[in-house]
Design a protein around this motif. Sequence first.
Motif, short mmCIF file in Angstrom:
data_model
loop_
_atom_site.label_atom_id
_atom_site.label_comp_id
_atom_site.label_asym_id
_atom_site.label_seq_id
_atom_site.Cartn_x
_atom_site.Cartn_y
_atom_site.Cartn_z
N LEU A 117 0.86 -1.18 0.00
CA LEU A 117 0.00 0.00 0.00
C LEU A 117 0.89 1.23 0.00
N THR A 118 0.62 2.16 -0.91
CA THR A 118 1.49 3.31 -1.10
C THR A 118 0.69 4.60 -1.07
N GLY A 119 1.22 5.59 -0.39
CA GLY A 119 0.65 6.93 -0.40
C GLY A 119 1.71 7.95 -0.76
N GLU A 120 1.34 8.93 -1.57
CA GLU A 120 2.26 9.99 -1.99
C GLU A 120 1.60 11.34 -1.78
N VAL A 121 2.41 12.31 -1.41
CA VAL A 121 1.93 13.68 -1.28
C VAL A 121 3.02 14.60 -1.80
N GLY A 122 2.60 15.69 -2.47
CA GLY A 122 3.59 16.57 -3.05
C GLY A 122 3.10 17.99 -3.21
N SER A 123 3.94 18.81 -3.80
CA SER A 123 3.61 20.21 -4.05
C SER A 123 2.36 20.33 -4.91
N GLN A 124 1.72 21.49 -4.83
CA GLN A 124 0.53 21.82 -5.62
C GLN A 124 -0.62 20.85 -5.34
N LEU A 182 16.14 10.99 -2.08
CA LEU A 182 16.61 10.18 -0.97
C LEU A 182 15.58 9.10 -0.71
N SER A 183 16.02 7.83 -0.78
CA SER A 183 15.07 6.74 -0.62
C SER A 183 15.56 5.74 0.41
N LEU A 184 14.63 5.17 1.14
CA LEU A 184 14.89 4.09 2.08
C LEU A 184 14.73 2.78 1.33
N THR A 185 15.84 2.07 1.13
CA THR A 185 15.83 0.91 0.25
C THR A 185 15.65 -0.41 1.00
N LYS A 186 15.93 -0.45 2.28
CA LYS A 186 15.68 -1.65 3.08
C LYS A 186 14.56 -1.36 4.06
N PRO A 187 13.45 -2.09 3.96
CA PRO A 187 12.26 -1.77 4.77
C PRO A 187 12.55 -1.79 6.27
N ILE A 188 11.91 -0.89 6.98
CA ILE A 188 11.93 -0.86 8.44
C ILE A 188 10.50 -1.13 8.92
N TYR A 189 10.31 -2.30 9.57
CA TYR A 189 8.98 -2.74 9.98
C TYR A 189 8.01 -2.74 8.79
N GLY A 190 8.53 -3.09 7.62
CA GLY A 190 7.69 -3.17 6.42
C GLY A 190 7.48 -1.86 5.70
N PHE A 191 8.09 -0.76 6.20
CA PHE A 191 7.90 0.54 5.58
C PHE A 191 9.10 0.91 4.70
N GLU A 192 8.81 1.48 3.54
CA GLU A 192 9.80 2.12 2.69
C GLU A 192 9.33 3.54 2.42
N ALA A 193 10.29 4.42 2.14
CA ALA A 193 9.94 5.82 1.92
C ALA A 193 10.93 6.45 0.95
N SER A 194 10.49 7.55 0.36
CA SER A 194 11.39 8.33 -0.49
C SER A 194 10.97 9.79 -0.45
N LEU A 195 11.96 10.66 -0.62
CA LEU A 195 11.73 12.10 -0.67
C LEU A 195 12.43 12.63 -1.91
N GLY A 206 8.50 25.72 -11.29
CA GLY A 206 9.80 25.69 -10.64
C GLY A 206 9.94 24.48 -9.73
N ARG A 207 10.50 24.68 -8.55
CA ARG A 207 10.82 23.59 -7.63
C ARG A 207 9.54 22.92 -7.10
N THR A 208 9.58 21.58 -7.05
CA THR A 208 8.49 20.81 -6.46
C THR A 208 9.07 19.71 -5.57
N VAL A 209 8.23 19.19 -4.67
CA VAL A 209 8.63 18.17 -3.71
C VAL A 209 7.60 17.05 -3.73
N ARG A 210 8.08 15.82 -3.55
CA ARG A 210 7.15 14.69 -3.42
C ARG A 210 7.67 13.73 -2.37
N PHE A 211 6.78 13.28 -1.48
CA PHE A 211 7.12 12.30 -0.44
C PHE A 211 6.26 11.06 -0.65
#
Length: 681
Positions: A186-193, A630-643, A670-675
């Motif tokens: 299950l994946t959730g993403e949030v970002g600019s705009q 920047l990404s978390l490549t080895k899951p921690i308690y089943g979680f992975e993340a990237s910024l 211009g500049r945008t961010v996504r998590f």
Amino acid sequence: MKKNKKCYLIHRLYSFLIFFLLANTVIAGTNKKQDIFDLPLTQLVNVEVQSASRFKQKSSEAPSSVEVLTAEDIRSFNWRTLSDALNAIRGLYVRNDRNYTYLGVRGFGPVGEYNSRILIMINGRRMNDAIFDQGFLGEDFMLDMNIIDRIEYIPGSGSSIYGANALLGVINVITKQGKDINGLRLTGEVGSQDTYRGRFTYGKQWDNGVNLLFNASQFSSRGNGSLFFPEFIDTNNGIARNLDRERSSRLFGQLSYRGFTLSAGYVDRSKQIPTASFGAIFNDKPFTMVDRQTFVDLDYNTSINANLALQLRGFHHWYDYHSNEVYLNTNNEAASYRAINKDATSARWWGGEFKLIGTHFENHKWITGIDFQYDQRQRMTNFDYVPEYLLFNQSNNHGVRVGGYLQDEYRISDNLMLNLGIRVDHHHLIKNIQVNPRVGLIWNITPTLTGKLLYGSAFRAPNIYERDYILLDTNVSNPNNRQELIKSYQAIVEWYPTDGIRFLSTLFFNDLSKLLIQNPYPDPDPDSKKFMNGGGARSLGFELQGEKRWDNGRLFKISWTYNNTDMRDDFLNNHWSKAINSPQNLVKAHYAEPLFNNRLRLGFEEIFVDNRQTLGHHSASAYHIFNINLSLTKPIYGFEASLGLYNVLNQHPQMVGGPEHIQDVIRMDGRTVRFRLEKSF
């Protein structure tokens, strides 16, 4: 002076690359004495590809300078869409007009067309639609990036093996299998705009061999809520407010058992158009375009005997598009009035393929096949429905496309190979049978150095939009336009000096003729305003690329593409001039660094696109795009993340406007961010 300085910096950058990689080569060579052919292909970056010849082969033996992006690359640089990934490939560049994303290839990126000169495939299945022959690249593409295993780019003409649309190259997107997911994500993403995405992915392979992959996602973005266009300064001070929204929904499933694979996909994408293109009233009621695509595909692969393999495929595709546009109708001599126009298309097509791969004869590997497509429905309509019903265009067509091909890979000696191919096509939109050959001579000069000489030809038939759409208030369609043609020449050198290193250099020349051009120039003859064969293009250039991959996941890759592309427009004049939307230099650099025993990965991406000429004979400025992920490549308690931080330097690239725009250039964000946060079960 600026141009000389720019070229000097490019030369210095590439010199640094060669020094850096050669230094690693020497160090690696002093520590390893293992024969290079004993190393795994993935370590050599001499990966196995299947798109260049329709069967698996090492990239060094493919009749092309193949480029492969892996799932690991997608994770390292957190590319959001297929267009982001393609923009990272040497020789390719993207243009966005705040509606669709368009692809330029080796300096050729004409405006006013819909990616119809490059073939987009998923697992070897043609995905270009049957109305515009459009290859979708953004949120309108069928797949989410998380289920892509790799992307194979085959530059050069590809009609000898794939038929129409493979004029400039082939892009094959290959999906993961259920066993690669191995559970629920299950994946959730949030970002600019106000950008959000939710995704559900499930994959599994059972002990009996059944392999299942399923993916569903929902995307929405408010976009830029306040866009300034100086061309409309007299309306709302040139500001389009809250007219950049986009949403998409996707479904994709794949079920495999033994030799059978059943695949199906669906994507529904809508986009508001803030640019007031196609004569829309600026900052009025939202001008929205909606594209919906669906496909079902069944494959069967089996080995008849040790020397003969059989592949069968059947498919059915759907495509629907519509838009609603508010514009000022000036056809009434008494008074102009505000009208709402609906433009819509609907297409249905189905077909199949029969393919044999054999190795019966010593030193030969051959492939032959027939593919068939019945364009059952190709329907277009355009009408006003406010304040009254006025019909402007209505057409309904159908027809057959069929092609047969034969290719032989003949190993003349241990280090010399000849690749010969030919394809014959019938297309219901052109009168003549098309015959397109391909010849490739591949010489393994040393075990680590390969040279290739390639020639191929290709064609593109006019699509239904170019054939039947009534343009610019004329009352005549385009019954006499013909196919576009290209002759493509390439000389390639690939060097794999040691573990994980690849150097590539290519010299290319593309000669396009009978280009279909929509003539925008005033002329009392209505025929001059339609899509007609009246142009040509010539592109001469080279590509240089160096790549180093380490066992721990570190990556360094840099490329430089230089081209000189000229076009001839017979409606304007018969002279060669600088091509529209053609950057002379493309420089791309990628670096990924594993951190903390590869628990984290830091990726840097730098893309430079040179200035490009516009339709108004001005210059769209050169620009740099610098991204950090920047990404978390080895899951921690089943979680992975990237910024992901995109366009870190906050540049606002200028994109070349098309003939449907008043704007000569269109300013990007211009500049945008996504998590992104993902949970595995």
